[in-house]
Design a protein around this motif. Structure first.
Motif, PDB file in Angstrom:
ATOM      1  N   SER A 200       0.992  -1.329   0.118  1.00  0.00           N
ATOM      2  CA  SER A 200       0.133   0.037  -0.124  1.00  0.00           C
ATOM      3  C   SER A 200       0.665   1.281   0.058  1.00  0.00           C
ATOM      4  CB  SER A 200      -0.762  -0.022   1.317  1.00  0.00           C
ATOM      5  OG  SER A 200      -0.122  -0.055   2.347  1.00  0.00           O
ATOM      6  N   THR A 201       1.974   1.061   0.606  1.00  0.00           N
ATOM      7  CA  THR A 201       2.938   2.356   0.420  1.00  0.00           C
ATOM      8  C   THR A 201       4.098   2.211  -0.462  1.00  0.00           C
ATOM      9  OG1 THR A 201       4.250   1.505   2.302  1.00  0.00           O
ATOM     10  CG2 THR A 201       2.616   2.754   3.107  1.00  0.00           C
ATOM     11  N   LEU A 202       4.543   3.432  -0.925  1.00  0.00           N
ATOM     12  CA  LEU A 202       5.662   3.742  -1.878  1.00  0.00           C
ATOM     13  C   LEU A 202       6.534   4.468  -1.072  1.00  0.00           C
ATOM     14  CD1 LEU A 202       3.544   4.416  -4.953  1.00  0.00           C
ATOM     15  CD2 LEU A 202       4.630   2.247  -4.532  1.00  0.00           C
ATOM     16  N   SER A 203       8.167   4.479  -1.461  1.00  0.00           N
ATOM     17  CA  SER A 203       8.872   5.407  -0.553  1.00  0.00           C
ATOM     18  C   SER A 203      10.198   5.518  -1.386  1.00  0.00           C
ATOM     19  CB  SER A 203       9.218   4.756   0.808  1.00  0.00           C
ATOM     20  OG  SER A 203      10.069   3.496   0.572  1.00  0.00           O
ATOM     21  N   THR A 231       7.220   9.117   1.628  1.00  0.00           N
ATOM     22  CA  THR A 231       6.238   7.901   1.991  1.00  0.00           C
ATOM     23  C   THR A 231       4.908   8.227   1.281  1.00  0.00           C
ATOM     24  OG1 THR A 231       7.492   7.007   3.761  1.00  0.00           O
ATOM     25  CG2 THR A 231       5.449   6.211   3.238  1.00  0.00           C
ATOM     26  N   TYR A 232       4.460   7.570   0.555  1.00  0.00           N
ATOM     27  CA  TYR A 232       3.242   7.834   0.054  1.00  0.00           C
ATOM     28  C   TYR A 232       2.180   6.606   0.074  1.00  0.00           C
ATOM     29  CZ  TYR A 232      -0.658   8.935  -3.307  1.00  0.00           C
ATOM     30  OH  TYR A 232      -1.932   9.253  -4.002  1.00  0.00           O
ATOM     31  N   ASN A 233       1.054   6.719   0.665  1.00  0.00           N
ATOM     32  CA  ASN A 233       0.236   5.600   0.864  1.00  0.00           C
ATOM     33  C   ASN A 233      -0.877   5.677  -0.312  1.00  0.00           C
ATOM     34  OD1 ASN A 233      -2.482   4.307   1.739  1.00  0.00           O
ATOM     35  ND2 ASN A 233      -1.275   3.919   3.802  1.00  0.00           N
ATOM     36  N   GLN A 235      -3.513   3.912  -0.758  1.00  0.00           N
ATOM     37  CA  GLN A 235      -4.912   3.869  -0.540  1.00  0.00           C
ATOM     38  C   GLN A 235      -5.452   5.168   0.152  1.00  0.00           C
ATOM     39  OE1 GLN A 235      -5.009   0.288   1.807  1.00  0.00           O
ATOM     40  NE2 GLN A 235      -4.789  -1.146   0.060  1.00  0.00           N
ATOM     41  N   THR A 236      -4.734   5.778   1.341  1.00  0.00           N
ATOM     42  CA  THR A 236      -5.229   6.879   1.914  1.00  0.00           C
ATOM     43  C   THR A 236      -4.954   8.196   1.172  1.00  0.00           C
ATOM     44  OG1 THR A 236      -3.249   6.967   3.351  1.00  0.00           O
ATOM     45  CG2 THR A 236      -5.203   5.656   3.930  1.00  0.00           C
ATOM     46  N   LYS A 237      -3.873   8.185   0.274  1.00  0.00           N
ATOM     47  CA  LYS A 237      -3.453   9.267  -0.422  1.00  0.00           C
ATOM     48  C   LYS A 237      -2.559  10.080   0.382  1.00  0.00           C
ATOM     49  CE  LYS A 237      -5.862   8.117  -3.987  1.00  0.00           C
ATOM     50  NZ  LYS A 237      -5.025   7.215  -4.998  1.00  0.00           N
ATOM     51  N   GLU A 238      -2.323   9.575   1.807  1.00  0.00           N
ATOM     52  CA  GLU A 238      -1.424  10.181   2.729  1.00  0.00           C
ATOM     53  C   GLU A 238      -0.098  10.277   2.209  1.00  0.00           C
ATOM     54  OE1 GLU A 238      -0.522  10.440   7.619  1.00  0.00           O
ATOM     55  OE2 GLU A 238      -1.495   8.659   6.687  1.00  0.00           O
ATOM     56  N   GLU A 239       0.649  11.401   2.420  1.00  0.00           N
ATOM     57  CA  GLU A 239       2.045  11.698   1.847  1.00  0.00           C
ATOM     58  C   GLU A 239       2.805  12.146   3.380  1.00  0.00           C
ATOM     59  OE1 GLU A 239       2.595  15.603  -0.468  1.00  0.00           O
ATOM     60  OE2 GLU A 239       0.719  14.581  -0.958  1.00  0.00           O
ATOM     61  N   THR A 240       4.066  11.562   3.644  1.00  0.00           N
ATOM     62  CA  THR A 240       4.723  12.324   4.586  1.00  0.00           C
ATOM     63  C   THR A 240       6.207  12.188   4.207  1.00  0.00           C
ATOM     64  OG1 THR A 240       5.218   9.787   5.506  1.00  0.00           O
ATOM     65  CG2 THR A 240       3.115  10.929   6.424  1.00  0.00           C
ATOM     66  N   ILE A 241       6.904  13.171   4.819  1.00  0.00           N
ATOM     67  CA  ILE A 241       8.336  13.427   4.512  1.00  0.00           C
ATOM     68  C   ILE A 241       9.271  13.038   6.039  1.00  0.00           C
ATOM     69  CG2 ILE A 241      10.230  14.940   4.262  1.00  0.00           C
ATOM     70  CD1 ILE A 241       8.630  15.988   1.834  1.00  0.00           C
ATOM     71  N   SER A 242      10.062  12.382   6.262  1.00  0.00           N
ATOM     72  CA  SER A 242      10.719  12.124   7.485  1.00  0.00           C
ATOM     73  C   SER A 242      12.100  12.341   7.385  1.00  0.00           C
ATOM     74  CB  SER A 242      10.264  10.764   8.147  1.00  0.00           C
ATOM     75  OG  SER A 242      10.442   9.524   6.973  1.00  0.00           O
ATOM     76  N   HIS A 243      12.685  11.798   8.403  1.00  0.00           N
ATOM     77  CA  HIS A 243      14.384  11.992   8.544  1.00  0.00           C
ATOM     78  C   HIS A 243      14.541  10.720   8.977  1.00  0.00           C
ATOM     79  CE1 HIS A 243      13.292  16.166   7.643  1.00  0.00           C
ATOM     80  NE2 HIS A 243      14.481  16.140   7.213  1.00  0.00           N
TER      81      HIS A 243
END
Length: 329
Positions: A200-203, A231-233, A235-243
């Motif tokens: 479900s997630t791509l990164s 990281t992009y989900n 299904q939920t279309k949620e996107e995040t940037i982390s370290h």
């Protein structure tokens, strides 16, 4: 009936659809119902493609793509049952993507080159150097398609799975890694990209340099800075940037397993790629609790499962032949 499925698949290939619609289509395509008819329609469409391909698509290129897909199909038939679903997903995603590329006038880089397929079996990793000097390390159950020579305005490859790229610098010819509705573009840099079929997630993790990440059916884009992970989900279309800790993020390259706040279901998905075993369990056996583990290279599956069972406190396991049974306490 077969002609009906052929029309559905051809309509999908020639149309712009949302990511959610793509997911639904792939689930339908690999479903057991009418599987024989769908397979015949899918490969029949490919076999008959020569008559309707764009003029710039050479017969040699069509044959090259056809050979790649033929090998994947043969691998499906020759593999163990436990890997069948993975290859159904991979073959379906790959074939639809390549068919779409042939119908797309804006994607000439991929179709104008003879393609080479590199596949990494379960429990293995491999390294290779692409024609431009780019160094690639591929994780298990990963497929990479790349041309014999990079020509045109960009250097494009197609990835199903996870790989690390140390890109040879060429400012005049950007390096692009494509994976259905997700792609990363770089000039000269090092990054890690993860896009397994079915996940479900791509990164993407940028280790050095600069990259552009396109997602959300390629409609959205952003630029990553060094040490950032996108990281992009789906299904939920949620996107995040982390370290993240870069050592942990690239632990797979050293043969290590690192799980941080990960569910048992997600852990099992990774273990099935790392070890030549299939996992048998009931969905209600696994709770949604999150766990953090670190396992060194060459840790046996038994050692891994001993620790997971002890920490979780609600499962036990049994390994028989090439299967790992997970049972409730």
């Amino acid at each position: 009936m077969e002609n009906y499925f052929n029309k559905i698949i051809e309509l999908f290939v020639k149309s712009d659809v949302s990511t959610s619609s793509q997911d639904e289509f792939y689930r339908w395509l690999i479903g057991e119902k009418f599987s024989v008819e769908k397979e015949k329609a899918l490969y029949g469409l490919w076999d008959n493609l020569k008559e309707g391909t764009p003029a710039e698509t050479s017969t040699q290129t069509q044959q090259s793509l056809h050979d790649v897909l033929k090998k994947i199909k043969q691998r499906q038939r020759g593999t163990n049952v436990r890997f069948l679903r993975f290859w159904q997903v991979s073959a379906a995603v790959l074939l639809i993507a390549l068919l779409s590329a042939l119908y797309s006038p804006s994607n000439k880089t991929l179709v104008n080159a003879d393609l080479i397929e590199q596949y990494v079996p379960v429990a293995e990793m491999t390294r290779l150097t692409l024609p431009d000097g780019t160094e690639v390390q591929m994780n298990s159950t990963t497929t990479l398609l790349y041309p014999e020579q990079f020509t045109g305005e960009s250097r494009s490859v197609y990835l199903l799975g996870e790989a690390n790229f140390k890109v040879a610098k060429n400012e005049k010819q950007p390096f692009i890694v494509k994976s259905n509705d997700f792609q990363v573009t770089a000039l000269g840099t090092e990054f890690n990209m993860k896009a397994y079929p079915g996940d479900s997630t791509l990164s993407a993790i940028l280790l050095s340099g600069s990259v552009e990440v396109r997602f959300n059916n390629l409609a959205s884009a952003l630029i990553l800075k060094p040490s950032e992970q996108f990281t992009y989900n789906r299904q939920t279309k949620e996107e995040t940037i982390s370290h993240p800790d870069l050592y942990d993020a690239t632990a797979w390259q050293k043969g290590e397993l690192v799980f941080k706040s990960t569910s048992l279901r997600e852990i099992i998905t990774v273990l099935e790629r790392k070890y030549p075993y299939s996992f048998v369990y009931a969905l209600n056996t696994l709770k949604d609790d999150k766990y953090t583990f670190r396992f060194k290279d060459k840790t046996s599956l038994q050692e891994v499962m001993d620790i997971i069972a002890e920490v979780s406190g609600h499962i036990r396991y049994r390994i028989e032949d090439d299967k790992c049974y997970i049972l409730p306490l």
